[in-house]
Design an enzyme around this catalytic site. Structure first.
Site, mmCIF file in Angstrom:
data_model
loop_
_atom_site.group_PDB
_atom_site.id
_atom_site.type_symbol
_atom_site.label_atom_id
_atom_site.label_comp_id
_atom_site.label_asym_id
_atom_site.label_seq_id
_atom_site.Cartn_x
_atom_site.Cartn_y
_atom_site.Cartn_z
ATOM 1 N N GLU A 14 -1.994 -10.170 -12.242
ATOM 2 C CA GLU A 14 -0.692 -11.098 -12.138
ATOM 3 C C GLU A 14 -1.190 -12.288 -11.742
ATOM 4 O OE1 GLU A 14 1.527 -8.259 -9.708
ATOM 5 O OE2 GLU A 14 3.235 -8.466 -11.182
ATOM 6 N N GLU B 289 0.848 -0.302 -10.758
ATOM 7 C CA GLU B 289 1.892 -0.333 -9.607
ATOM 8 C C GLU B 289 2.631 1.171 -9.727
ATOM 9 O OE1 GLU B 289 1.322 -2.906 -11.465
ATOM 10 O OE2 GLU B 289 1.281 -4.669 -9.883
ATOM 11 N N ALA C 30 -2.307 -6.372 -4.863
ATOM 12 C CA ALA C 30 -1.536 -6.650 -3.507
ATOM 13 C C ALA C 30 -2.110 -5.976 -2.580
ATOM 14 C CB ALA C 30 0.035 -6.817 -3.774
ATOM 15 N N GLY D 62 -1.424 -7.157 -8.707
ATOM 16 C CA GLY D 62 -1.225 -8.635 -8.307
ATOM 17 C C GLY D 62 -2.411 -9.275 -8.961
HETATM 18 N N1 CAA Z 1 -4.844 -2.778 -1.302
HETATM 19 C C1 CAA Z 1 -5.572 -2.552 -0.241
HETATM 20 N N2 CAA Z 1 -6.867 -1.981 -0.151
HETATM 21 C C2 CAA Z 1 -7.694 -1.809 -1.281
HETATM 22 C C3 CAA Z 1 -6.848 -1.914 -2.634
HETATM 23 C C4 CAA Z 1 -5.564 -2.656 -2.460
HETATM 24 N N3 CAA Z 1 -4.609 -3.068 -3.685
HETATM 25 N N4 CAA Z 1 -7.704 -1.987 -3.486
HETATM 26 C C5 CAA Z 1 -8.763 -1.376 -2.911
HETATM 27 N N5 CAA Z 1 -8.459 -1.499 -1.507
HETATM 28 C C6 CAA Z 1 -9.777 -0.984 -0.765
HETATM 29 C C7 CAA Z 1 -9.977 0.583 -0.437
HETATM 30 O O1 CAA Z 1 -8.648 1.031 0.286
HETATM 31 C C8 CAA Z 1 -11.281 0.550 0.066
HETATM 32 O O2 CAA Z 1 -11.140 0.551 1.379
HETATM 33 P P1 CAA Z 1 -11.661 1.560 2.454
HETATM 34 O O3 CAA Z 1 -13.110 1.520 2.182
HETATM 35 O O4 CAA Z 1 -11.534 0.947 3.815
HETATM 36 O O5 CAA Z 1 -11.410 2.849 2.331
HETATM 37 C C9 CAA Z 1 -12.019 -0.476 -0.511
HETATM 38 O O6 CAA Z 1 -10.815 -1.363 -1.086
HETATM 39 C C10 CAA Z 1 -12.687 -0.187 -1.832
HETATM 40 O O7 CAA Z 1 -11.932 0.753 -2.603
HETATM 41 P P2 CAA Z 1 -12.183 2.078 -3.264
HETATM 42 O O8 CAA Z 1 -12.908 3.064 -2.345
HETATM 43 O O9 CAA Z 1 -10.713 2.744 -3.867
HETATM 44 O O10 CAA Z 1 -13.062 1.790 -4.534
HETATM 45 P P3 CAA Z 1 -13.442 2.434 -5.914
HETATM 46 O O11 CAA Z 1 -14.370 1.691 -6.709
HETATM 47 O O12 CAA Z 1 -13.431 3.779 -5.905
HETATM 48 O O13 CAA Z 1 -11.819 2.089 -6.719
HETATM 49 C C11 CAA Z 1 -10.092 0.620 -7.379
HETATM 50 C C12 CAA Z 1 -11.649 0.761 -7.177
HETATM 51 C C13 CAA Z 1 -9.945 1.717 -9.041
HETATM 52 C C14 CAA Z 1 -9.730 -0.709 -7.785
HETATM 53 C C15 CAA Z 1 -9.062 1.324 -6.467
HETATM 54 O O14 CAA Z 1 -9.638 0.753 -5.079
HETATM 55 C C16 CAA Z 1 -7.655 1.266 -6.518
HETATM 56 O O15 CAA Z 1 -7.176 1.921 -7.419
HETATM 57 N N6 CAA Z 1 -6.946 0.063 -5.856
HETATM 58 C C17 CAA Z 1 -5.700 0.010 -5.972
HETATM 59 C C18 CAA Z 1 -5.197 -0.916 -7.252
HETATM 60 C C19 CAA Z 1 -3.661 -0.923 -7.268
HETATM 61 O O16 CAA Z 1 -2.921 -0.106 -7.457
HETATM 62 N N7 CAA Z 1 -3.213 -2.111 -7.519
HETATM 63 C C20 CAA Z 1 -1.803 -2.509 -7.217
HETATM 64 C C21 CAA Z 1 -1.233 -2.908 -5.980
HETATM 65 S S1 CAA Z 1 0.264 -3.020 -5.951
HETATM 66 C C22 CAA Z 1 0.572 -4.670 -6.499
HETATM 67 O O17 CAA Z 1 -0.481 -5.396 -6.660
HETATM 68 C C23 CAA Z 1 1.950 -5.059 -6.497
HETATM 69 C C24 CAA Z 1 2.332 -6.231 -7.172
HETATM 70 O O18 CAA Z 1 2.753 -6.467 -8.336
HETATM 71 C C25 CAA Z 1 2.120 -7.788 -6.467
#
Ligand code: CAA
Length: 291
Positions: free
Chosen positions: A145, A165, A99, A142
């Site tokens: 999911e 999460e 998400a 998400g």
């Molecule tokens: N939401 C918003 N933006 C996101 C994102 C997310 N879930 N995942 C990645 N991005 C964005 C980053 O902020 C970044 O944007 P900027 O360039 O503007 O800073 C861009 O995508 C690239 O991401 P990274 O620089 O972090 O890329 P990376 O290769 O270094 O890392 C990753 C990749 C490990 C996937 C890392 O991006 C990450 O950990 N993302 C979040 C994963 C996460 O926590 N997901 C769960 C979300 S909560 C949820 O999903 C609730 C639910 O149950 C519905």
């Protein structure tokens, strides 16, 4: 040139071309135009709908607008009688990184309840046509999911599945604690949800989360082969079969077996059962008419 296209051009000429006019003009002249996804019809018979998540700058983070577009595209494929199966995919780097954290970080509790935050995501799991998730790269939160809402998951050999999460102070909110646990069992689901550590596609296959792992660059070809095979059958029988398999998750064994038996009996009321069995006996390929 379509009637809508011509009407739009004439309308714009009459009242001038403000930004709003130009936007609606583009939308109407190209049929369905989306910001965060790409939709195509694929396969030799053009009977497979493909939805590609296309928000590369955010690793396909599932913002509200993106999920509304996915729902709209799915509903269009659902009502298109030429489509027998749908593939949902992302990019080589990310199926979806979850998400949209930036979009939801300031959400307040009362609003999440009032607006039933993320409730519309479940539309994917309610699609009556088979939906295949073709996952390369990250399927996190998400994203994992969303893949689990689909009927079959094929994965590229470098894909990662996880529910991270907990590392950002929340818990899975679109089926991660429920669908994952039903598939991989309590111990593994607990480990994944409580640590946030992702698993590889190979491990996901061993656990039954994924049905096939292929080299990343062959993922779409393999997913398309699968979708075409599914789409070659009677669409009517396919709906009945999908409903019967899904009943295994919602019923006791006795109720599920009865439901299956009645669905099986129901196929004998269809022309496609007559055609399928006659074709077998006559040693020829069946020609299903979806009725
Ligand atoms: N939401 C918003 N933006 C996101 C994102 C997310 N879930 N995942 C990645 N991005 C964005 C980053 O902020 C970044 O944007 P900027 O360039 O503007 O800073 C861009 O995508 C690239 O991401 P990274 O620089 O972090 O890329 P990376 O290769 O270094 O890392 C990753 C990749 C490990 C996937 C890392 O991006 C990450 O950990 N993302 C979040 C994963 C996460 O926590 N997901 C769960 C979300 S909560 C949820 O999903 C609730 C639910 O149950 C519905």
């Amino acid at each position: 040139m379509s009637v809508v296209y011509q009407a739009c051009r004439q309308f714009n000429r009459l009242i001038g071309s403000s930004t709003i006019n130009r936007v609606s003009y583009k939308f109407l002249s190209t049929g369905k135009s989306y910001e965060y996804i790409i939709t195509e019809k694929k396969g030799e018979k053009q009977n497979v709908g493909m939805i590609t998540l296309n928000r590369p700058k955010a690793l396909n983070a599932l913002c509200d607008a993106l999920m509304r577009e996915v729902n709209d595209a799915l509903s269009n494929f659902e009502s298109d009688s030429s489509i027998g199966a749908v593939i949902l995919t992302g990019s080589e780097k990310a199926f979806a990184a979850g998400a949209d954290i930036k979009e939801m970080k300031n959400h307040i509790y009362s609003l999440t309840i009032k607006e039933n935050f993320l409730a519309h995501w479940s539309a994917v799991s309610q699609c009556r046509k088979p939906v295949i998730a073709a996952v390369n790269g990250y399927a996190l939160g998400g994203g994992c999911e969303l893949a689990m809402m689909c009927d079959i998951i094929y994965a590229g050999d470098k894909a990662k599945f996880g529910q991270p999460e907990i590392t950002i102070g929340t818990i899975p909110g679109a089926g991660g604690t429920q669908r994952l646990t039903r598939v991989v069992g309590k111990s593994k689901a607990m480990e994944m949800c409580l640590t946030g550590t992702p698993i590889s596609s190979q491990e996901a296959e061993k656990l039954g989360l994924v049905s096939k792992v292929v080299p990343a660059d062959q993922l779409l070809t393999e997913a398309l082969k699968l979708a075409e095979k599914i789409a070659s059958h009677s669409k009517l029988t396919t709906v009945m079969c999908k409903e019967a398999v899904n009943a295994a998750y919602e019923t006791t064994l006795a109720q599920g077996l009865l439901f299956e038996k009645r669905m099986f009996h129901g196929t004998f009321a269809t022309a496609d059962q007559k055609e399928g069995m006659a074709a077998f006996a006559e040693k020829r390929p069946p020609s299903f008419k979806d009725n």
